[in-house]
Design a protein around this motif. Structure first.
Motif, PDB file in Angstrom:
ATOM      1  N   CYS A  17       0.821  -1.094   0.133  1.00 29.32           N
ATOM      2  CA  CYS A  17       0.156  -0.148  -0.053  1.00 29.32           C
ATOM      3  C   CYS A  17       0.860   1.278   0.328  1.00 29.32           C
ATOM      4  CB  CYS A  17      -0.961   0.206   1.140  1.00 29.32           C
ATOM      5  SG  CYS A  17      -1.957   1.267   1.050  1.00 29.32           S
ATOM      6  N   VAL A  18       1.973   1.206   0.792  1.00 27.58           N
ATOM      7  CA  VAL A  18       2.832   2.747   0.856  1.00 27.58           C
ATOM      8  C   VAL A  18       3.520   2.785  -0.322  1.00 27.58           C
ATOM      9  CG1 VAL A  18       4.839   3.320   2.061  1.00 27.58           C
ATOM     10  CG2 VAL A  18       3.018   2.353   3.525  1.00 27.58           C
ATOM     11  N   ASP A  19       3.969   1.363  -1.050  1.00 26.14           N
ATOM     12  CA  ASP A  19       4.632   1.436  -2.287  1.00 26.14           C
ATOM     13  C   ASP A  19       3.719   1.989  -3.274  1.00 26.14           C
ATOM     14  OD1 ASP A  19       6.945   0.603  -1.213  1.00 26.14           O
ATOM     15  OD2 ASP A  19       6.690  -1.378  -1.993  1.00 26.14           O
ATOM     16  N   GLU A  20       2.443   1.702  -3.349  1.00 22.44           N
ATOM     17  CA  GLU A  20       1.438   2.340  -4.218  1.00 22.44           C
ATOM     18  C   GLU A  20       1.159   3.956  -4.241  1.00 22.44           C
ATOM     19  OE1 GLU A  20      -0.718   0.889  -7.036  1.00 22.44           O
ATOM     20  OE2 GLU A  20       1.333  -0.192  -6.996  1.00 22.44           O
ATOM     21  N   LEU A  21       1.242   4.242  -2.864  1.00 22.05           N
ATOM     22  CA  LEU A  21       0.830   5.550  -2.529  1.00 22.05           C
ATOM     23  C   LEU A  21       2.242   6.412  -2.856  1.00 22.05           C
ATOM     24  CD1 LEU A  21      -0.524   5.285   1.139  1.00 22.05           C
ATOM     25  CD2 LEU A  21      -1.659   6.154  -0.886  1.00 22.05           C
TER      26      LEU A  21
ATOM     27  N   LEU B 100       2.652  10.748  -1.341  1.00 22.74           N
ATOM     28  CA  LEU B 100       3.333  11.278  -0.249  1.00 22.74           C
ATOM     29  C   LEU B 100       3.076  10.847   1.186  1.00 22.74           C
ATOM     30  CD1 LEU B 100       3.657  14.961  -1.101  1.00 22.74           C
ATOM     31  CD2 LEU B 100       5.228  13.284  -1.768  1.00 22.74           C
ATOM     32  N   PRO B 101       3.096   9.274   1.183  1.00 24.02           N
ATOM     33  CA  PRO B 101       2.752   8.685   2.718  1.00 24.02           C
ATOM     34  C   PRO B 101       3.917   8.944   3.789  1.00 24.02           C
ATOM     35  CG  PRO B 101       3.641   7.088   0.916  1.00 24.02           C
ATOM     36  CD  PRO B 101       3.535   8.363   0.337  1.00 24.02           C
ATOM     37  N   TYR B 102       3.594   9.251   4.793  1.00 22.67           N
ATOM     38  CA  TYR B 102       4.797   9.480   5.834  1.00 22.67           C
ATOM     39  C   TYR B 102       4.233   9.126   7.190  1.00 22.67           C
ATOM     40  CZ  TYR B 102       1.760  13.411   7.548  1.00 22.67           C
ATOM     41  OH  TYR B 102       0.703  13.972   7.884  1.00 22.67           O
ATOM     42  N   LEU B 103       5.218   8.840   8.213  1.00 24.90           N
ATOM     43  CA  LEU B 103       4.966   8.492   9.445  1.00 24.90           C
ATOM     44  C   LEU B 103       4.886   9.686  10.424  1.00 24.90           C
ATOM     45  CD1 LEU B 103       7.504   5.506   9.972  1.00 24.90           C
ATOM     46  CD2 LEU B 103       4.910   5.392   9.977  1.00 24.90           C
TER      47      LEU B 103
END
Length: 280
Positions: A253-257, A263-266
């Motif tokens: 999911c993060v790779d797709e985003l 721009l996924p982030y923690l």
């Protein structure tokens, strides 16, 4: 900046102890009771009855309990139109299975947490699960979507410390369920849990919702595909398997985003500790 999470239950699981809500692992996947409750195997299958079962039966000598057993086995035959009802009585004749897995998912699709519910998806269990995942009021999301939030909101009223824990979070019914499964005559739900009542959740100009409130439903549909694999597993293997497939799902999911420039982030932990803007 608003934070949001979605929670819902998915019917997937493994065999468990025949005693309601018992989480003690079975000794094997053929056992009906855990080691602590193995003595119940000789008891009447009717709920609340502690009498011993008659030889060759799973119920005691009570005629109404006999009727429950007869109805249960009659249901397995094509002709059972003559079954008689036993009002107000319930029994459990087969192997009990855990009730569901409860997920918390971010609208982007990343799974935050899961919890195993053995007995039921009760309001108290859902509240405790959310509280455990977000242990401080500052860690709680600003918005929590749940298809039964109107009942959860009422349950939390007057619950003291746990009500305070949820006080800065908007408990909103997801858009699909509000439109299709909640009565417009339900004033409580319309007042407290209507997603349209929060302008931050809907962009009037674009006609789009700020968050994907169906993220958990979509994730549940994916997770349900593994039910055939896990349904005979014992808890240790079951927990390991689910944790691994969820970890792989989140990486994907993060790779797709990232691929879509989302721009996924923690989130910085200090933001959670210092508090976030609330819309409640």
């Amino acid at each position: 900046m608003l934070s949001c999470a979605v929670t819902d239950g998915v019917l997937i699981g493994h065999p468990c102890c025949g005693v309601h809500n018992c989480a003690i692992p079975l000794s094997s996947n053929h056992a009906w009771y855990c080691p602590l409750h193995t003595g119940r195997e000789a008891s009447c299958a009717a709920e609340g009855c502690n009498n011993g079962a008659e030889p060759g039966r799973k119920t005691c000598s009570n005629p109404e309990h006999h009727l429950l057993e007869e109805n249960y086995y009659a249901a397995g035959h094509s002709h059972h139109g003559g079954r008689k009802k036993a009002p107000g009585l319930k029994a459990h004749f087969g192997r009990r299975r855990m009730h569901n897995e409860q997920l918390i998912v971010h609208p982007c699709g990343v799974i935050v947490a899961r919890g195993t519910f053995y007995g039921a998806e009760s309001l108290s269990s859902v509240a405790e699960f959310i509280h455990g995942v977000f242990p401080t009021p500052q860690a709680m999301p600003d918005v929590m979507f749940y298809d039964n939030n109107c009942c959860l909101h009422q349950y939390l009223s007057g619950q003291g410390p746990i009500q305070e824990h949820f006080s800065k979070t908007a408990l909103v019914v997801d858009v699909f369920h509000f439109k299709n499964h909640h009565s417009t005559a339900d004033q409580y739900c319309s007042t407290h849990c209507n997603p349209m009542a929060f302008p931050q959740l809907y962009n009037q100009q674009s006609g789009q919702w700020t968050f994907n409130s169906s993220a958990c439903e979509q994730t549940n549909a994916w997770l349900r595909n593994f039910d055939g694999i896990v349904q005979e597993m014992l808890p240790v293997r079951y927990e390991f398997f689910l944790d691994e497939v969820i970890r792989a799902h989140n990486h994907f999911c993060v790779d797709e985003l990232q691929h879509n420039n989302a721009l996924p982030y923690l989130m910085d932990r200090s933001l959670l500790l210092n508090g976030l803007n609330s819309i409640a």
